[in-house]
Design a protein around this motif. Sequence first.
Motif, short mmCIF file in Angstrom:
data_model
loop_
_atom_site.label_atom_id
_atom_site.label_comp_id
_atom_site.label_asym_id
_atom_site.label_seq_id
_atom_site.Cartn_x
_atom_site.Cartn_y
_atom_site.Cartn_z
N THR A 1 2.40 -6.95 -18.14
CA THR A 1 1.65 -5.69 -18.03
C THR A 1 0.46 -5.72 -18.98
O THR A 1 0.59 -6.14 -20.13
N THR B 1 -7.50 -0.04 -10.77
CA THR B 1 -6.33 -0.06 -9.91
C THR B 1 -6.72 -0.42 -8.49
O THR B 1 -7.75 0.04 -7.98
N TYR C 1 -5.48 -0.24 -4.54
CA TYR C 1 -4.56 0.44 -3.63
C TYR C 1 -4.55 -0.30 -2.29
O TYR C 1 -5.57 -0.36 -1.61
N TYR D 1 -11.07 2.26 -9.49
CA TYR D 1 -10.13 1.86 -8.43
C TYR D 1 -10.89 1.21 -7.28
O TYR D 1 -12.12 1.30 -7.18
N GLU E 1 -3.68 -3.60 -11.75
CA GLU E 1 -2.42 -3.28 -11.08
C GLU E 1 -2.71 -3.10 -9.59
O GLU E 1 -3.83 -2.76 -9.19
N VAL F 1 -1.09 -1.22 -6.20
CA VAL F 1 -0.14 -0.22 -5.72
C VAL F 1 -0.18 -0.21 -4.19
O VAL F 1 -1.25 -0.18 -3.59
N SER G 1 5.19 4.83 -2.07
CA SER G 1 4.26 4.11 -2.94
C SER G 1 5.07 3.17 -3.82
O SER G 1 6.14 3.53 -4.31
N GLN G 2 4.57 1.96 -4.00
CA GLN G 2 5.28 0.93 -4.76
C GLN G 2 4.29 0.14 -5.59
O GLN G 2 3.30 -0.36 -5.06
N LYS G 3 4.56 0.04 -6.89
CA LYS G 3 3.70 -0.79 -7.74
C LYS G 3 4.07 -2.24 -7.48
O LYS G 3 5.14 -2.70 -7.85
#
Length: 288
Positions: free
Chosen positions: A69, A75, A77, A112, A166, A168, A184-186
């Motif tokens: 991490t 981010t 998506y 993002y 990350e 998502v 939703s899933q990381k």
Amino acid sequence: MASLRDIQSKINSTKKTKQITNAMQMVSASKLTRAEQNAKAFVPYSEKMQEVVSQIAASGDATHPMLQTRAVKKTGYLVITADRGLAGGYNNNVIREVYRTIQHQHTSTDEYTVIAAGRFGRDFFKKNNLPIAKEIIGLPDQPDFADIKQIASEAVEMFLEEEIDELVLFYNHFNSAISQEVTSQKLLPLTDITPESGRSVQSMYEFEPDAEGILKVLLPQYAESLIYGALLDAKASEHAARMTAMRAATDNANERIDDLTLTFNRARQAAITQEISEIVGGAAALQS
């Protein structure tokens, strides 16, 4: 009041619409059966991959950027929608949840980016000027891994190259033929790779050449497999949503036909009664 001819025309057009929606319902039901089988058949492979990866990670002998991490500056998506409509709220539910998340989590488009899988999502993000890094449309109803390998690989590569911190995933999870849930899933980083509770790990592995070398190859494949599994799940949800929507449309057509038929019969009865009254009135006038 509409004429008898107008009412009959509406009845005929509604019957034709009913034939179309009924046919689409049966087609979607057939596709759903196969899509559900594909999604379930993929689960053992995904679970075995997770088992191997979790054992290597738990050993502490190897590290990998996908397991670590880092501070989130940007981010990504990955949003899975359909290319076609007529599926109830299937597309809108996912898009609404993604858009709400973006509005809540970010204040700038620099924070993002979106990877769009599906025409509906792609068109929405373009229309609202949301940044799109990658897109793929025209996926088949029963997709193979080769169909999404490139975009899955590119999404993973974006994380490895630190273009995003990350990733998502947003999609419709298939619960049943009448229930689909926006999920939703990381996806990255892979912080939750331990097997689910109740699933004991039976196998023991010896790694050759070494755990770190295996992780370097296996982790990107594992992340790509998670994307593919979500796509299979989303496709099953899409066919289920479309089948349910077309069944509802067929039922509404039946109700509409019944209402129009009742109106037609009443109008015809009124017309016959009027003709009889005119005949009786004419006969009475002749006798007087």
